[in-house]
Enzyme design. Structure first.
Site, short mmCIF file in Angstrom:
data_model
loop_
_atom_site.label_atom_id
_atom_site.label_comp_id
_atom_site.label_asym_id
_atom_site.label_seq_id
_atom_site.Cartn_x
_atom_site.Cartn_y
_atom_site.Cartn_z
N GLU A 162 0.82 -1.19 0.03
CA GLU A 162 0.01 -0.04 0.00
C GLU A 162 0.76 1.20 -0.09
O GLU A 162 0.69 2.27 -0.72
CB GLU A 162 -0.99 0.07 1.05
CG GLU A 162 -2.09 0.90 1.22
CD GLU A 162 -2.90 0.44 2.28
OE1 GLU A 162 -3.78 1.51 2.85
OE2 GLU A 162 -2.93 -0.49 2.96
N ASP A 163 2.08 1.34 0.75
CA ASP A 163 2.70 2.58 0.98
C ASP A 163 4.05 2.74 0.31
O ASP A 163 4.64 3.74 0.32
CB ASP A 163 3.01 2.49 2.46
CG ASP A 163 1.58 2.56 3.39
OD1 ASP A 163 0.75 2.84 2.69
OD2 ASP A 163 1.79 2.24 4.77
#
Length: 735
Positions: A91-92
């Site tokens: 996600e990051d």
């Protein structure tokens, strides 16, 4: 002044956490596992190296903490530790799921994918939260570890919520109480569920939380003394009979104390089961049941039990696998005490829930298919057959979480477990979809009952069917299980489709008869003439006879007459934009006060906020509605419609009056009402809207609705009223 960060100190801190994780996991590790965990740790460390959390600490400490919870508090193994360490990389950071799969295998990749939020565009009106949640549940049916790691992630976020801004705290806390606490409960993770609920309270109702924590702390010494004395005779007898056992006292959680106080409308001192005594027995599985009842008889030899409070989850475990024998007994000092009796295995399952199930399954102790697995299969089925919106789905899912169960039997004595408040119709669908769709009614314990009959524990149910019976819209009000609801909706949709086809055929034949072409333009004229918004709707109404086909006449299609306009569909309001324009003050803050005539706002009747309360705005089609952050509905709104929540605060008020309710209790005496009303009207220039006072046996209870300016004004009034002689309790209530 910003603190200087010493990289070396940070490196040591990270390593300390990492080593602690390895130490905790060591007993569970197989050959080569430590190497894999190290690789996952280094991958995560590298991927997150530039990132920091809101609190300023290096981001890697979050995945490490989640992995620690996964091992220590849930009891999962290597695969889950690796997935927990990697749960944010996709996600990051630039990492893709494919990279995770290449490096750590398909299992880990699938779990990480389930934990990665959905990014992308959502239709207006669906909630991103709901979609993410649904995605997570889809992987639940493959691998329950997704949910367990998600709960660990949420628990760590809640433990470190202090560094978040206020509006984020409210949103995250609300989602937690709305979804994650019930989920932890359902998966049997009681310790985690309790902590999540307490943390929710800590951030949404800080004053109440702190006050209760202090009350519990103050009573701790007395409580421990009491437990010691209470346990003494039981202890001696268990030793004498040669049991291997452990006894511990367990205080009630802050959240459940408050829930009880509010539900039963009692004070802290009146909550009698502030703690429970737990007796844990070391016995082999085949002797568990007999041993629990033996200990029950020892306890009740010394203390008188309350017959209404015996709960036997040893014979029929709860749906989440919880097994225990509970009884409430009267102590020598006149207090009721709950005693829980269980084996070490049952205690493990009660503390660690689902993960412990696996442990006992793998250890070769034969386990019947647990009711928990049956529940997970139900969720899987629900996901596969569900085509409602994510929000509807989430609501249905939640209803399936909290539920108490009701136990009913078929005529041949097979046990059917349904959620509480389930009806005869739910029972029919539980047995088979066809039986549900043709259900006429039921014979419950030999008596005829309607479809809507609510089942009670121990009912024996025989379903009556007929080939002529067909479901109707009304049936949806009679069912509580999502299986029944989905099947009924599917049938109604298919039925509607079939009728629509019949209607289309009728229209074509009718137009052919009139010698008029069947074209889009002519169809639009028909829709406008009969005021329907879509063709399928028009065909359906025609087929069921709501529209009379004979009214379709030649003059409707006269080209010299302009075709009537179709009814328009509403566009969702461009809310954010409007609010942005009028706010000006600060893009994300809504200020409520005298100068808010530029946009409509209403005060929510469910919680009657007044200036000084912690509030938020909720955008609706009619304008903005102001709620208190402690409003009973707040949790649901923030979880489901986070994008429609507006931060709000009051400006300095001119003398505006707001309605608030005060509840007052005390001992009755002549002239009391007079004193109360005099204080209200004289001392603070408050107008009363209504007052009701009931007295009974020398005690009175009253409710007064008053107009005040803000919370300070209300507090002052409450303080003055509590000084009136004879008044024992004064509090604000939500009307």
């Amino acid at each position: 002044m910003s603190t200087v960060i010493d990289p070396e100190v940070e490196r040591q801190e990270i390593l300390r956490h990492y080593r602690r994780l390895l130490r905790t996991a060591k007993p569970y590790l197989k050959e080569g596992d430590a190497k894999l965990i190290k690789k996952a740790f280094n991958t995560s460390l590298e991927a997150h190296k530039e990132m920091r959390r809101k609190s300023g600490e290096p981001y890697i400490l979050h995945p490490l903490a989640v992995a620690q919870i996964v091992v220590e508090e849930i009891g999962l193994g290597t695969t889950s530790i690796i997935a927990a360490l990697l749960h944010d990389v996709v996600e990051d950071t630039p990492w893709e799921i494919a990279d995770v799969e290449r490096e750590f295998g398909a299992k880990v990749a699938r779990i990480v994918d389930g934990l990665t939020k959905i990014s992308g565009v959502f239709d207006y009106g669906t909630s991103e939260q709901a979609e993410n949640f649904r995605k997570m549940l889809l992987t639940l049916s493959d691998d329950v570890r997704v949910i367990l790691i998600k709960l660990a992630d949420r628990l760590h976020n809640m433990r470190t919520l202090g560094s978040m801004p206020r509006h984020k705290q409210l949103k995250i806390a609300s989602e937690t109480i709305y979804l994650y606490a019930p989920l932890a409960h359902r998966l049997g993770l009681y310790a985690i569920k309790t902590e999540l609920e307490d943390l929710y309270l800590k951030y949404t109702d800080t004053e109440v939380y702190n006050e209760l924590v202090n009350r519990v702390r103050q009573s701790r010494a007395a409580r421990n003394r009491f437990i010691k004395e209470f346990v003494l005779p039981i202890d001696d007898e268990l030793k004498a009979q040669g049991f291997g056992y452990e006894i511990k006292g367990r205080p009630k959680s802050i959240y459940s104390i408050l829930k009880k106080m509010r539900k039963q409308n009692i004070t802290f001192d009146e909550v009698y089961d502030l703690f429970a005594i737990r007796v844990i027995l070391d016995v082999p599985p085949e002797q568990e049941k007999a041993a629990c009842w033996q200990v029950y008889s020892i306890v009740t030899d010394f203390y008188q039990p309350n017959p209404d409070r015996l709960r036997d989850w040893v014979s029929t475990p709860k749906a989440n696998g919880y097994e225990s024998l509970h009884t409430t007994v009267m102590s020598r000092t006149g207090q009721w005490v709950e005693v829980q009796i269980r084996s070490r295995r049952m205690d493990d399952i009660a503390e660690k829930g689902y993960a412990a199930h696996w442990k006992y399954k793998d250890s070769g102790t034969p386990q019947p298919e647990s009711t928990l697995e049956a529940w997970i299969n139900k969720v899987r089925e629900m996901l596969e057959t569900n085509n409602s919106s994510a929000l509807e789905f989430m609501d249905e899912f939640r209803q399936n979480l909290f539920v108490k169960e009701v136990y009913a039997f078929t005529p041949k004595g097979k046990l059917v477990i349904l959620p509480d408040k389930a009806t005869a119709l739910d029972f029919a669908f539980e047995i088979h979809t066809h039986i549900g769709l043709q259900c006429l009614g039921a014979k419950v314990n030999q008596k005829l009952q309607p479809l809507s009959y609510q089942l009670r524990n121990g009912d024996q149910v025989e379903i009556l069917t007929s080939h002529k019976q067909k479901p109707t819209e009304e049936w949806l009000q009679y069912v509580t299980t999502s299986k029944a609801r989905t099947r009924i909706k599917d049938w109604l949709r298919d039925d509607r489709k079939a009728k629509s086809e019949d209607g289309r055929f009728l229209v074509e034949k009718r137009l052919e008869l009139l010698g008029i072409e069947y074209s889009q333009d002519n169809l639009n004229r028909l829709l406008a003439r009969f005021n329907t918004s879509s063709a399928p709707e028009f065909f359906y109404r025609l087929a069921i006879g709501q529209i009379d086909g004979r009214e379709i006449k030649t003059d409707l299609f006269d080209p010299s007459i302009e075709a009537p306009r179709l009814p328009s569909k509403l566009q969702p309001k461009a809310f954010d934009h409007e609010v942005q324009k009028v706010r000006g003050v600060n893009a994300n803050m809504l200020v409520i006060g005298e100068r808010t005539d530029k946009f409509d706002y209403n005060i929510a009747p469910c919680c009657n906020p007044i200036p000084g309360d912690d509030v938020f705005g909720f955008e609706t089609e009619q304008g903005i509605v102001i709620h208190r952050t402690s409003c009973p509905k707040a949790v649901q709104m923030m979880s489901n419609f986070g994008n429609r929540i507006v931060r709000a605060k009051w400006t300095e008020q001119l003398e505006l009056a707001f309605l608030a309710g005060i509840r007052i209790k005390g001992s009755d005496r002549v002239g009391l009402v007079n004193d109360v009303t005099r204080i209200i009207s004289n001392s603070l220039k408050v107008n009363m809207r209504s007052i009701t006072i009931d007295s009974d046996d020398g005690m009175f209870e009253g409710q007064i609705m008053v107009f005040v300016n803000d919370t300070a004004h209300l507090t002052k009034l409450i303080q003055r009223l509590s000084k009136v002689s004879g008044v024992l309790q004064v509090e604000r209530f939500d009307s």
